[in-house]
Design a protein around this motif. Structure first.
Motif, short mmCIF file in Angstrom:
data_model
loop_
_atom_site.label_atom_id
_atom_site.label_comp_id
_atom_site.label_asym_id
_atom_site.label_seq_id
_atom_site.Cartn_x
_atom_site.Cartn_y
_atom_site.Cartn_z
N ASN A 108 -8.74 -11.08 13.03
CA ASN A 108 -9.12 -10.27 11.86
C ASN A 108 -8.37 -8.95 11.91
N TYR A 109 -7.31 -8.87 11.11
CA TYR A 109 -6.45 -7.69 11.15
C TYR A 109 -7.17 -6.43 10.64
N TYR A 110 -8.23 -6.61 9.84
CA TYR A 110 -8.94 -5.46 9.28
C TYR A 110 -9.65 -4.67 10.37
N ILE A 111 -10.55 -5.31 11.11
CA ILE A 111 -11.23 -4.63 12.19
C ILE A 111 -10.28 -4.43 13.37
N GLY A 112 -9.34 -5.36 13.55
CA GLY A 112 -8.33 -5.19 14.60
C GLY A 112 -7.52 -3.92 14.39
N GLY A 113 -7.18 -3.63 13.15
CA GLY A 113 -6.46 -2.41 12.84
C GLY A 113 -7.27 -1.17 13.14
N MET A 114 -8.60 -1.24 12.93
CA MET A 114 -9.45 -0.10 13.28
C MET A 114 -9.48 0.11 14.79
N VAL A 115 -9.45 -0.98 15.55
CA VAL A 115 -9.40 -0.85 17.00
C VAL A 115 -8.10 -0.16 17.42
N CYS A 116 -7.01 -0.55 16.77
CA CYS A 116 -5.72 0.10 17.07
C CYS A 116 -5.77 1.58 16.79
N LEU A 143 -13.29 -6.85 22.06
CA LEU A 143 -13.09 -5.43 22.35
C LEU A 143 -13.24 -5.06 23.83
N PRO A 144 -14.26 -5.55 24.54
CA PRO A 144 -14.36 -5.20 25.97
C PRO A 144 -13.15 -5.64 26.79
N LEU A 145 -12.58 -6.80 26.46
CA LEU A 145 -11.39 -7.26 27.18
C LEU A 145 -10.20 -6.35 26.89
N CYS A 146 -10.11 -5.90 25.64
CA CYS A 146 -9.02 -4.99 25.26
C CYS A 146 -9.13 -3.67 26.02
N ILE A 147 -10.33 -3.12 26.11
CA ILE A 147 -10.53 -1.85 26.81
C ILE A 147 -10.29 -2.03 28.31
N LEU A 148 -10.72 -3.17 28.86
CA LEU A 148 -10.43 -3.46 30.27
C LEU A 148 -8.93 -3.55 30.49
N GLY A 149 -8.24 -4.21 29.56
CA GLY A 149 -6.79 -4.31 29.66
C GLY A 149 -6.11 -2.96 29.55
N LEU A 150 -6.65 -2.09 28.69
CA LEU A 150 -6.09 -0.75 28.55
C LEU A 150 -6.24 0.04 29.85
N ASN A 151 -7.40 -0.09 30.48
CA ASN A 151 -7.61 0.59 31.76
C ASN A 151 -6.67 0.06 32.84
#
Length: 208
Positions: free
Chosen positions: A200-208, A170-178
């Protein structure tokens, strides 16, 4: 000599990221020791659904990897079932594929080690995020990264180990979003988000 200096320079530049990995890793290990987890006692990390579902699915993946069995179908359950769907939810983490090198008798210990590695990676990736966002890397970076890695969600749900990959990424994803918003750079966001959905598409989907 030049190669050694390059490697030494890499570890020195990223020393607080490595520290952010090892601090939560070791603290979680001490907690496991305190709870008398094997080989330090008679208990084990598998509790509730991890014991009845998650570990058996990972163990079956381990057996398929060692025997060359199909990852598409399994005969271990009723009259057979689609193993690909089980794999995509419970056992898609790349770390589980390393169990191909683990003897059957030590699989529970291997899975416990994988939990510790995932918690450590959560700390390391959070340290990368903090360095990328605030342009600083020091003991406070490692400390806040360790707090993230050992947050209540992780401590409460460590036994849902298939969710921990997304927590780590998750931190890498948020850094990438920024970076996407600020600079128009899309690679880190795309790769990290895809990795979360694949592990894990379940929690991954929640991140989306």
């Amino acid at each position: 000599m030049v190669k050694f200096q390059t490697i030494k320079g890499f570890f020195y530049r990223n020393r607080y990221i490595f520290l952010a990995f090892f601090v939560p890793f070791l603290l979680m290990l001490l907690a496991f020791i305190g709870m008398d987890f094997f080989p330090f006692g008679e208990n084990q990390s598998a509790v509730i659904d991890m014991y009845h579902q998650y570990f058996p699915f990972i163990y079956e993946l381990h057996e398929k990897l060692q025997s060359g069995g199909s990852l598409l179908y399994s005969w271990n359950g009723g009259l057979g079932t689609n193993f690909l769907t089980l794999l995509s939810y419970y056992a898609a983490s790349p770390l589980y594929f390393l169990t191909v090198f683990v003897p059957d008798a030590y699989m529970m210990e291997a899975v416990t080690l994988i939990i510790l590695i995932k918690v450590g990676l959560a700390g390391a990736f959070m340290a990368i995020y903090l360095r990328g966002m605030h342009q600083r890397s020091d003991f406070s970076t490692a400390a806040f990264a360790a707090l993230y890695a050992l947050c209540a969600y992780v401590i409460g749900y460590y036994w849902c180990l298939m969710w921990l990959d997304v927590v780590a990424l998750l931190p890498l994803c948020i850094l990438g979003l920024n970076r996407l918003i600020d600079r128009g750079e899309f690679k880190l966001y795309t790769i990290s988000l895809a990795a979360m959905m694949l592990t894990n598409y379940y929690i991954g989907g929640m991140v989306c």
